[in-house]
Design a protein around this motif. Structure first.
Motif, PDB file in Angstrom:
ATOM      1  N   UNK A 156      24.383  52.367  31.899  1.00 53.32           N
ATOM      2  CA  UNK A 156      24.603  53.745  31.402  1.00 53.32           C
ATOM      3  C   UNK A 156      25.692  54.441  32.222  1.00 53.32           C
ATOM      4  N   UNK A 157      25.621  54.253  33.547  1.00 47.86           N
ATOM      5  CA  UNK A 157      26.610  54.885  34.420  1.00 47.86           C
ATOM      6  C   UNK A 157      27.996  54.359  34.084  1.00 47.86           C
ATOM      7  N   UNK A 158      28.050  53.029  33.837  1.00 44.37           N
ATOM      8  CA  UNK A 158      29.341  52.418  33.540  1.00 44.37           C
ATOM      9  C   UNK A 158      29.894  52.974  32.224  1.00 44.37           C
TER      10      UNK A 158
ATOM     11  N   UNK B  59      34.349  58.808  30.155  1.00 46.29           N
ATOM     12  CA  UNK B  59      35.073  59.858  30.885  1.00 46.29           C
ATOM     13  C   UNK B  59      36.564  59.505  30.965  1.00 46.29           C
ATOM     14  N   UNK B  60      36.828  58.247  31.262  1.00 45.02           N
ATOM     15  CA  UNK B  60      38.222  57.821  31.391  1.00 45.02           C
ATOM     16  C   UNK B  60      38.922  57.806  30.033  1.00 45.02           C
TER      17      UNK B  60
ATOM     18  N   UNK C  65      41.696  49.613  36.453  1.00 46.87           N
ATOM     19  CA  UNK C  65      41.424  49.242  37.863  1.00 46.87           C
ATOM     20  C   UNK C  65      40.227  50.030  38.386  1.00 46.87           C
ATOM     21  N   UNK C  66      40.201  51.339  38.036  1.00 44.28           N
ATOM     22  CA  UNK C  66      39.077  52.184  38.471  1.00 44.28           C
ATOM     23  C   UNK C  66      37.768  51.632  37.906  1.00 44.28           C
TER      24      UNK C  66
ATOM     25  N   UNK D 259      32.194  46.669  40.107  1.00 38.41           N
ATOM     26  CA  UNK D 259      31.828  45.897  41.312  1.00 38.41           C
ATOM     27  C   UNK D 259      30.885  46.706  42.194  1.00 38.41           C
ATOM     28  N   UNK D 260      31.206  47.998  42.329  1.00 41.51           N
ATOM     29  CA  UNK D 260      30.367  48.864  43.171  1.00 41.51           C
ATOM     30  C   UNK D 260      28.960  48.987  42.569  1.00 41.51           C
ATOM     31  N   UNK D 261      28.918  49.146  41.238  1.00 41.40           N
ATOM     32  CA  UNK D 261      27.610  49.263  40.587  1.00 41.40           C
ATOM     33  C   UNK D 261      26.791  47.987  40.763  1.00 41.40           C
TER      34      UNK D 261
END
Lengths: 268, 419
Positions: free
Chosen positions: B173-175, B181-182, B245-246, B252-254
């Protein structure tokens, strides 16, 4: 006349020989060895080790769950130390008395054979005196074993405590850096290995690359220290008229401890 | 006499074994000799294969999807249940076999002691029947414990899978939110650029609609319009690349955060499960300990009673020793399955399952091969040392101040094994 001439030559030759640096010396015939693996198979040790293994298995699961709950590195370190301590305490309690009795038996048998050193069987490939059976019999007997009164004869073989040398600041720093480097390389290469799947040739290529990277670093970081330690140890041994030096872990009784001298030599 | 003297003093071709620096002591740098043995290439190959498996197993584990995790957990649970059932069956068979042997031995002892008519009774009571009852009760208690363990583990795994699913859904969901958003930013940029150039674009288009325009001016205006489009497209494309890239970094962070969160949550569930299992285990152990054999008949003479007790003790010990192997096999299988469970939850546990089996087989082959090489080197060392009159030869030394280094001689020797 001819006989007298030969005798004179022999006498001169032997005289000359006795003053030369390569003079014939008494051979080192007082080296004993013990098969520790065989001793460890005695029922007393088997049952003590089983008890210890059971305790360790129990500790392992507790350790894993506590580590998972640790919030910081300091917590992890504290937990690790705590569990190590608990295991050593149990080891002392369960194996300690057996170990002491075995140690005394080794010393007694060694004294009876007038041995200057007793080492683990693993490091003797030829010769030496096998005292395993004598030690086993004494260990299994019901008699109390007292420490021998006389100290062992002077030894031709010395030993160093490698763990002490490894804790020297520069050696420890190099070992830590190496361990860190190897761990980082594993993180880099392991996913590549996993991605190579069942492609053996590709895996071999990745592994060879990993191995080379680690070996190169080892040669750069550790080899100079290992060489320096070897040279310092050999120098000290020569001064003390020792023939060889082995690791303390392989010595069960006797021998000459030169760890402190090597430490001083390395600190120069 | 001269010959004797020469033989005793002249060093000849061999080393001066009895000199003050050697004193009958030799040493061998075993690792070096092993490297020249004809079987060394095979040994090196095994070493590489072992190290490669360890390396592949030490990597970070990519989090699995909830579905994949569920399927693997199901398979692992089935394997654990099968291992338990197999171990129980083998142990039960052994129990019955030893109970029968014990019964026969007791019957023989009673008959030898001349206990009239008591043979059958005593054998039945002291061994077969009561022992079997006790065994049956112990088996039932064990079975009950194992079912309990299985159900608690299944609950743990279900809870862990549920948490993993929930955390992965949250991450997805966050992704998606970030992606939207982007996407919105990109749309906004596109709109902004269009508005920014709108006046200029309109002016160019108005001029282009004039039919009387000469070719040179028309071409110039067309180019201006194309430049405007290219500028907008470039700005949008650059924004899109940056967003991509973001997004990758965010993904990866998630993944990392999700793995850590899954490991933390499942770790705490695992600890609770272990505590529950240990508690029940203690209860069952207590229960089993209270199940002793039925008391011996009171009318038996003390000597016979002692004999029967000794028989019971002997068969009990034999049974325990025999069962030890089965228990050890089960423990090894369980330990491997536990590691696989942990690996599923993101822990670094080394090689498991098929890889662990392969590793084990390779290590055994390596040990056998190394022993073969070592035995050959030892035999060659013995021959040379004996010929040259050494008293002791060491391997794995730390440093040498004297002694004779036999390594090169041995290398030549083992190399000749090639020929």
């Amino acid at each position: 006349m001819r006989i007298r001439h030969v005798s004179t030559i022999i006498a001169t030759a032997l005289l000359a020989f006795s003053f030369s640096p390569l003079a014939i010396a008494a051979d080192a015939v007082d080296v004993g060895y013990l098969d520790q693996a065989e001793l460890a198979n005695l029922p007393q040790f088997v049952s003590a080790n089983r008890e210890l293994a059971g305790y360790k298995a129990q500790l392992d699961s507790q350790f894993a769950s506590e580590m998972k709950g640790a919030a910081t590195d300091a917590d992890k370190q504290r937990i690790q130390l705590d569990f190590q301590q608990r295991l050593s305490d149990k080891q002392r309690e369960v194996v300690g008395p057996l170990f002491t009795r075995a140690q005394l038996a080794v010393q007694q048998v060694s004294a009876a054979h007038n041995l200057s050193i007793v080492v683990d069987k693993r490091v003797v490939i030829y010769g030496g005196i096998d005292i395993t059976k004598d030690v086993e019999s004494l260990f299994l007997s019901s008699q109390a074993i007292n420490p021998p009164v006389a100290s062992p004869p002077p030894a031709d073989i010395g030993f160093v405590d490698q763990t002490v040398l490894d804790s020297l600041p520069k050696v420890k720093a190099a070992n830590d850096e190496m361990a860190q480097f190897a761990a980082t390389q594993k993180q880099i290469f392991a996913p590549q290995m996993a991605a190579a799947g069942k492609d053996a040739a590709k895996q071999q290529q990745i592994y060879a690359q990993f191995q080379k990277t680690v070996n190169d670093k080892e040669n750069e970081l550790l080899k100079p220290l290992v060489d320096a330690t070897k040279t310092a140890t050999a120098d000290v041994a020569k001064k003390k008229n020792l023939i060889l030096v082995i690791d303390r872990a392989d010595v069960l009784s006797g021998g000459m401890d030169i760890t402190t001298d090597v430490q001083s030599e390395l600190s120069k | 006499m001269a010959t004797l003297f020469a033989a005793a003093v002249l060093p000849g071709c061999g080393p001066d074994v009895h000199s003050s620096s050697v004193r009958g002591v030799g040493y061998v740098r075993l690792d070096e000799v092993v490297k020249h043995h004809p079987l060394y290439p095979q040994l090196a190959q095994l070493d590489d294969a072992i190290a490669a498996i360890n390396l592949a197993a030490s990597g970070p584990h990519v989090p699995l999807s909830a579905g994949q995790m569920q399927a693997q957990i199901k398979e692992l649970n089935a394997n654990l249940a099968a291992a338990q059932e197999r171990a129980n069956k083998i142990i039960a068979e052994k129990e019955t076999r030893y109970a029968k042997l014990e019964a026969a031995a007791v019957a023989a002892a009673l008959s030898a002691a001349g206990v009239s008519g008591a043979g059958q009774y005593a054998a039945t009571q002291t061994s077969a029947e009561s022992a079997q009852q006790a065994q049956a009760a112990a088996q039932a208690a064990n079975q009950d414990f194992m079912s309990y363990q299985q159900s608690v583990i299944a609950q743990d795994n279900a809870a862990a899978a549920g948490i993993a699913r929930q955390l992965q859904t949250q991450a997805a969901q966050k992704f998606r939110a970030k992606e939207e958003e982007l996407q919105q930013n990109e749309t906004d940029l596109s709109l902004r650029l269009t508005q920014q150039d709108a006046t200029q674009r309109l002016a160019i288009k108005t001029r282009l609609s004039n039919l009387a325009l000469d070719d040179a001016t028309r071409s110039q205006l067309t180019q201006q319009l194309a430049d405007l489009n290219a500028k907008e497209e470039k700005a949008i494309s650059s924004q899109r690349n940056a967003d991509q890239a973001t997004l990758s970094a965010y993904q990866a962070q998630l993944n990392k955060e999700t793995s850590a969160a899954i490991a933390a949550q499942t770790g705490s569930i695992g600890a609770q499960t272990r505590a529950k299992i240990e508690e029940r285990h203690d209860e069952v152990s207590q229960q089993i300990r209270s199940l002793g054999p039925a008391p011996l008949p009171a009318n038996l003479p003390p000597g016979v009673q002692a004999k029967i007790a000794a028989i019971h003790k002997r068969y009990q010990a034999q049974f325990q020793a025999d069962a030890q192997g089965t228990v050890a096999d089960y423990q090894a299988t369980k330990a491997d399955l536990d590691k696989q469970f942990e690996a599923l939850h993101g822990a670094d546990v080394g090689a498991t399952g098929a890889a662990a089996k392969e590793l084990d087989a390779l290590q055994k082959r390596r040990a056998d091969l190394y022993k073969q090489i070592g035995d050959q080197i030892k035999s060659e060392t013995n021959r040379i040392a004996k010929d040259q009159g050494f008293t002791t030869v060491f391997v794995d030394i730390t440093a040498a101040a004297g002694g004779y280094d036999m390594t090169n001689e041995l290398i030549k020797d083992v190399e000749s094994l090639h020929e």
